[in-house]
Design an enzyme around this catalytic site. Structure first.
Site, short mmCIF file in Angstrom:
data_model
loop_
_atom_site.label_atom_id
_atom_site.label_comp_id
_atom_site.label_asym_id
_atom_site.label_seq_id
_atom_site.Cartn_x
_atom_site.Cartn_y
_atom_site.Cartn_z
N GLU A 58 2.04 32.49 4.52
CA GLU A 58 1.86 33.85 4.98
C GLU A 58 3.25 34.41 5.16
OE1 GLU A 58 1.17 36.55 8.18
OE2 GLU A 58 -0.05 34.83 8.80
N CYS A 69 3.80 40.27 11.60
CA CYS A 69 3.55 40.23 10.16
C CYS A 69 2.58 41.33 9.76
CB CYS A 69 3.01 38.87 9.77
SG CYS A 69 1.64 38.32 10.79
P1 NDP Z 1 12.24 31.63 7.90
O1 NDP Z 1 11.48 31.62 6.65
O2 NDP Z 1 13.69 31.46 7.83
O3 NDP Z 1 11.70 30.51 8.90
C1 NDP Z 1 10.33 30.30 9.12
C2 NDP Z 1 10.11 28.85 9.48
O4 NDP Z 1 10.46 28.02 8.39
C3 NDP Z 1 10.94 28.39 10.64
O5 NDP Z 1 10.16 27.52 11.42
C4 NDP Z 1 12.06 27.66 9.97
O6 NDP Z 1 12.63 26.68 10.79
C5 NDP Z 1 11.38 27.02 8.82
N1 NDP Z 1 12.22 26.67 7.70
C6 NDP Z 1 13.21 27.41 7.15
N2 NDP Z 1 13.71 26.78 6.09
C7 NDP Z 1 13.01 25.62 5.96
C8 NDP Z 1 13.08 24.52 5.06
N3 NDP Z 1 13.95 24.49 4.05
N4 NDP Z 1 12.24 23.48 5.24
C9 NDP Z 1 11.35 23.50 6.23
N5 NDP Z 1 11.26 24.50 7.11
C10 NDP Z 1 12.08 25.56 6.97
O7 NDP Z 1 11.85 32.95 8.59
P2 NDP Z 1 12.38 33.52 9.98
O8 NDP Z 1 11.54 33.00 11.05
O9 NDP Z 1 13.83 33.36 10.12
O10 NDP Z 1 12.07 35.03 9.74
C11 NDP Z 1 12.71 35.67 8.69
C12 NDP Z 1 11.77 36.67 8.05
O11 NDP Z 1 10.47 36.12 7.80
C13 NDP Z 1 11.48 37.86 8.91
O12 NDP Z 1 12.52 38.77 8.89
C14 NDP Z 1 10.22 38.38 8.27
O13 NDP Z 1 10.53 39.15 7.15
C15 NDP Z 1 9.51 37.15 7.85
N6 NDP Z 1 8.47 36.79 8.78
C16 NDP Z 1 7.18 36.92 8.43
C17 NDP Z 1 6.20 36.61 9.32
C18 NDP Z 1 4.77 36.67 8.99
O14 NDP Z 1 3.96 36.35 9.84
N7 NDP Z 1 4.37 37.02 7.79
C19 NDP Z 1 6.49 36.20 10.67
C20 NDP Z 1 7.88 36.07 10.95
C21 NDP Z 1 8.80 36.33 10.03
P3 NDP Z 1 14.03 26.85 11.53
O15 NDP Z 1 13.83 27.79 12.65
O16 NDP Z 1 14.34 25.48 11.94
O17 NDP Z 1 14.96 27.39 10.48
#
Ligand code: NDP
Length: 696
Positions: free
Chosen positions: A267, A306
């Site tokens: 998502e 989101c």
């Molecule tokens: P990220 O995609 O950076 O992170 C989301 C999750 O993925 C975090 O728990 C992160 O962990 C983890 N993660 C990141 N890289 C990896 C990897 N290589 N392997 C495994 N896990 C990984 O998103 P953010 O939370 O930083 O948000 C950034 C953008 O995402 C927002 O600006 C928005 O556009 C979108 N977003 C969308 C949402 C939705 O519900 N559709 C909700 C929130 C954000 P860690 O914290 O350890 O990096």
């Protein structure tokens, strides 16, 4: 004392049944976690030295084994119990949630919303699933002429773990919305929350552990990064990701997903739209509801949802009215500041990094032709926890921003998601144009359609539905009762096509099935019965009056078995009784009363018996009238009349215990009986299921 990375605690992980933190040496490079409003150092996270392979293995072994001891209903009851327990501890979670920049209402969306999901699944799991471990999907398909070979579909749980990788915005709801369906399915969960707010998820998992309600291994938590977690997964496992599209793309191109068959759903970003109908002009309740919804979506959770409305698609001539009304409502209602301060209605973004990302996204939109219609990118003055007003350097605050676009075709308004209190207004010319503009989001989670004109609603909703996971129709009738544009409800699908990721995290029992494998099984009716626990037509029956000297209605659930059956003798249908039934019920339809008219009907030989007369006789033929374990008849299902019955014909009934569902919390259960009415030539007259409540 100002905390430093050396003095603050590490957020622990809950793995293999106990709490884990890295040793001091390993934790040297731990990532800091800051208070969103003040920038104060709160904690740090690190997974240095954590054995991810062992975590996955514990889920697949202990978690699977413990959950495998429970039926769907038993698991659902545990979720209900857990929901009640967590409800009693909400205040602790609110306090932590405030540190993430969330106001009380934001925290309630996250915490109460998450607990609400547990309640819903606790109830749906018992009402809509059997009290067993196998779900039958659809009817049996007979595959041989003599009925000895047939096929059907069953669902059994996937044999691995459900890994959730979550976004920072809803640390509790995000976790519980994925836990509930996995748990009901019987699949152990590993939660990986996002770094900035993971400590709130950890506090809830701690409470869950202290409750002692969930079986061992059914829930593990990893606080900190898990960059190599997918290396340990295979086709038995599932990953449900929420976050950025770029991380989703990285993860779904992992060889274990591409080649190894890990089930991956995501998502991600979504450019959700709200469309204002041409009828919903200023002064109408629909216009007011639209403005209210737009401002709520911009400011709740500081727009870090989101599902937030990113594009307000409104009739060209109404653009200025919408901009003016949004500005007015924000000025009247929105007080920006530390959620711990009195009167604050909009908090900070989750982190300074997030603030920088959102500002950069808005700047790109301005560069691409967007104009600031409300708000500013400057650091706003905000209310601090002590009531003072000013700019807070360490806080991640941002003013609500509304952009207008002279060119509604600009690519950036349809593709750039500023994940904060940011929305754009664009004008449309006609309904087809509105549909086209909404679709330019490339697949979204949700859209609102705000109109009181059914024809407009019909055209817009059918036009945009396939581009969206959910569509809310807002008008004067539901404006007050609606749960709102931005609130996914556990009963309905949450997810969306295309850019929204293609996942479907909620949707009632549908989301449980995502954690189960559908398998076609083929065999004889007896074998299908044995595997599913549901009696199938063609399988053996036990006519208990003959074999045990006992009518099946005299058997409680302790001794009743599927296949226990009764077959009645034949009862002849007379014209006199058909006429009597017609007169006493008032059902004098010509097929039962007028011989010439009945004979002219292509389906009937002449006067025929009422279907309801035959059903009533069926009950009379199978009943065992004395007080006993059968408590009530609560309905019929799947009723079909197949062969008509004329005066002079006879009918008999065969009743077979088909499905037995003991209730966990009552002294009785549900028994569905397969009922077949046949005539003197053994032709099938009617088939149906009789639903009864029977004492345990
Ligand atoms: P990220 O995609 O950076 O992170 C989301 C999750 O993925 C975090 O728990 C992160 O962990 C983890 N993660 C990141 N890289 C990896 C990897 N290589 N392997 C495994 N896990 C990984 O998103 P953010 O939370 O930083 O948000 C950034 C953008 O995402 C927002 O600006 C928005 O556009 C979108 N977003 C969308 C949402 C939705 O519900 N559709 C909700 C929130 C954000 P860690 O914290 O350890 O990096």
């Amino acid at each position: 004392v100002v905390p430093t990375v050396d003095t603050v605690e590490i957020v622990p992980s809950f793995i293999r049944g106990s709490w884990w933190t890295p040793d001091a040496a390993s934790a040297a490079g731990a990532a800091p976690v800051l208070d969103a409003s003040t920038g104060e150092l709160l904690a740090k996270v690190s997974t240095e030295g954590l054995d991810l392979a062992a975590v996955v293995d514990y889920g697949r072994t202990t978690g699977q084994a413990e959950l495998g001891k429970l039926t769907f209903h038993q698991r659902a009851l545990k979720l209900k119990e857990l929901a009640q327990y967590l409800n009693g501890r909400r205040e602790e979670f609110y306090a932590l949630s405030a540190q993430t920049g969330a106001t009380k209402i934001d925290s309630m969306i996250d915490i109460d919303g998450g607990i609400g999901v547990l309640f819903t699944f606790g109830s749906k799991g018992r009402r809509e699933l059997p009290n067993s471990q196998v779900v039958v999907d659809g009817p049996m398909e007979v595959l041989s002429k003599d009925g000895s070979f047939a096929g059907e579909h069953i669902y059994t749980r996937i044999p691995g773990v459900a890994v959730q990788i979550n976004a920072f915005n809803f640390p509790v709801w995000g976790m519980l919305e994925k836990l509930a369906p996995a748990f009901i399915a019987g699949v152990p969960t590993i939660v990986k929350p996002a770094t900035p707010t993971g400590y709130v998820a950890a506090a809830v998992v701690k409470a869950i552990d202290e409750s002692g309600i969930l079986p061992k291994g059914s829930l593990q938590l990893i606080s900190g990064s898990v960059r190599t977690l997918l290396d340990h997964l295979d086709y038995r496992d599932l990953v449900a990701f929420t976050g950025s599209a770029s991380t989703a793309n990285t993860l779904k191109s992992h060889p274990n997903v591409v080649k190894g068959g890990v089930r991956f759903t995501s998502e991600t970003d979504s450019l959700n739209a709200a469309i204002l109908g041409p009828d919903a002009v200023k002064g109408t309740p629909e216009f007011d509801a639209f403005i209210k919804s737009l401002v709520t979506e911009m400011t709740a959770k500081a727009g870090q949802k989101c599902t937030s409305i990113r594009r307000a698609i409104v009739p060209q001539e109404q653009v200025q009215d919408v901009i003016a009304a949004v500005g007015e409502r924000i000025r009247e209602r929105v007080v920006l500041g530390d959620p711990r301060a009195e009167g604050v209605t909009m908090g900070a973004l989750a982190s300074r990094e997030q603030l920088a990302d959102v500002r950069a996204a808005v700047q790109s939109m301005l560069d691409a032709g967007g104009e600031l219609a409300y708000g500013t990118l400057d650091s706003p003055k905000v209310t601090s926890a002590d009531g003072s007003i000013g700019v807070v350097d360490g806080g991640a605050f941002m003013s609500p921003v509304l952009l207008s676009w002279a060119d509604p075709e600009a690519e950036e308004v349809h593709s750039l998601e500023a994940f904060g209190p940011v929305s754009s207004v664009i004008g449309y010319t006609d309904l087809a144009d509105a549909v086209r503009l909404a679709a330019r989001g490339g697949g979204s989670l949700v859209a609102s359609v705000c109109t009181n004109d059914p024809a407009v609603a019909q055209q817009l909703v059918t036009g945009i539905a396939a581009h969206h996971g959910r569509v809310l129709m807002l008008n004067r009738e539901d404006a007050r009762s609606s749960t709102g544009h931005g609130s996914p409800v556990p009963h309905l699908v949450h997810g969306g096509p295309g850019r929204a990721g293609g996942g479907e995290e909620l949707g009632g029992i549908r989301s449980v099935m995502h954690h189960m494998q559908r398998t076609a099984i083929q065999g004889s009716p007896n074998m299908l019965t044995a595997v599913t626990g549901v009696w199938h037509t063609g399988a053996d029956r036990n006519f208990t009056l003959e074999t045990e000297g006992q009518h099946p209605f005299r058997k409680s659930l302790a001794t009743l078995h599927i296949g226990d059956a009764i077959r009645s003798g034949l009862r002849e249908v007379t014209l006199e009784e058909i006429t009597k039934f017609a007169n006493s019920t008032g059902d004098t339809f010509y097929a039962h009363t007028n011989p010439e008219a009945a004979a002219a009907n292509p389906f009937f030989p002449g006067i025929v018996a009422h279907g309801y007369l035959l059903l009533a006789w069926g009950a009379g033929l199978f009943v065992e009238p004395a007080p006993g374990p059968v408590l009530a008849n609560y309905g019929l299902e799947n009723l079909r009349f197949i062969t008509s019955v004329a005066a002079g014909d006879s009918i008999r009934v065969t009743l077979t215990a088909k499905k037995i569902t003991p209730r966990e919390t009552d002294e009785y259960g549900e028994v569905a009986w397969d009922a077949v009415l046949t005539n003197q030539n053994d032709e099938i007259v009617a088939t149906y299921d009789v639903l009864t409540l029977v004492e345990k």
